[in-house]
Design an enzyme around this catalytic site. Sequence first.
Site, PDB file in Angstrom:
ATOM      1  N   HIS A  62       0.853  -1.193   0.000  1.00 40.10           N
ATOM      2  CA  HIS A  62       0.000   0.000   0.000  1.00 40.10           C
ATOM      3  C   HIS A  62       0.887   1.240   0.000  1.00 40.10           C
ATOM      4  O   HIS A  62       1.997   1.233   0.551  1.00 40.10           O
ATOM      5  CB  HIS A  62      -0.918  -0.009   1.231  1.00 40.10           C
ATOM      6  CG  HIS A  62      -1.983   1.035   1.176  1.00 40.10           C
ATOM      7  ND1 HIS A  62      -1.731   2.352   1.494  1.00 40.10           N
ATOM      8  CD2 HIS A  62      -3.282   0.975   0.820  1.00 40.10           C
ATOM      9  CE1 HIS A  62      -2.846   3.051   1.337  1.00 40.10           C
ATOM     10  NE2 HIS A  62      -3.797   2.242   0.931  1.00 40.10           N
ATOM     11  N   GLU A 132      -3.318   2.468  -7.293  1.00 34.69           N
ATOM     12  CA  GLU A 132      -3.740   3.598  -6.465  1.00 34.69           C
ATOM     13  C   GLU A 132      -2.776   4.761  -6.685  1.00 34.69           C
ATOM     14  O   GLU A 132      -1.681   4.786  -6.132  1.00 34.69           O
ATOM     15  CB  GLU A 132      -3.816   3.213  -4.985  1.00 34.69           C
ATOM     16  CG  GLU A 132      -2.717   2.276  -4.487  1.00 34.69           C
ATOM     17  CD  GLU A 132      -2.598   2.248  -2.972  1.00 34.69           C
ATOM     18  OE1 GLU A 132      -3.579   2.549  -2.292  1.00 34.69           O
ATOM     19  OE2 GLU A 132      -1.499   1.948  -2.476  1.00 34.69           O
TER      20      GLU A 132
END
Length: 215
Positions: A62, A132
């Site tokens: 992430h 992302e």
Amino acid sequence: MVHSKVVCGAPSIYLDFVRSKLDAKFGVAAQNCYKVAKGAFTGEISPVMIKDCGVNWVILGHSERRHVFGESDELIGQKTAHALESGLSVIACIGEKLDEREGGITEKVVFAQTKVIADNVKDWSKVVLAYEPVWAIGTGKTASPQQAQEVHDKLRGWLKANVSEAVASSVRIIYGGSVTGATCKELASQKDVDGFLVGGASLKPEIIEIINAKL
């Protein structure tokens, strides 16, 4: 009938609680894990511990793990290999920062990140790629549907050229970055956007709209 696969990514200390409370049709994911099974790594959690909680997914790479905690592409690749070897499914995150997008190197960055992940994957049915754009996380900015589709399409092209056509067509590539009830429908309509990695909106009622956006 088409169904959405829903996985709840919970903080590690709540994994056992969340798994016990959620219906079995929902998956549960840890938000991170380490690259080895055991050893002197105080504060880390291993895939074996995650599985002990009845949890079968982990989110790796992430953007906050990369940019706040300084995790390298190499470390994320090692974590991916170990998680998969341990029987977890992996949501592997990739994405560029604002200066990288403005510098015109989005492809270079996400291809390099994807390569390190791909080098550590044997069974792609256990992997979901999450794109992302870092500049769109928690900022209220969302990549336009066209921007998201463009990167997802290029990622599929990279997979086709470097892994296989079968993997390129079957792997799920989901989008993360300020997804809301207001933005999810148009994003979901894009050909290569297969779902979402949802942050803040996952704690609001609009998560139902987001889950159903692709139906």
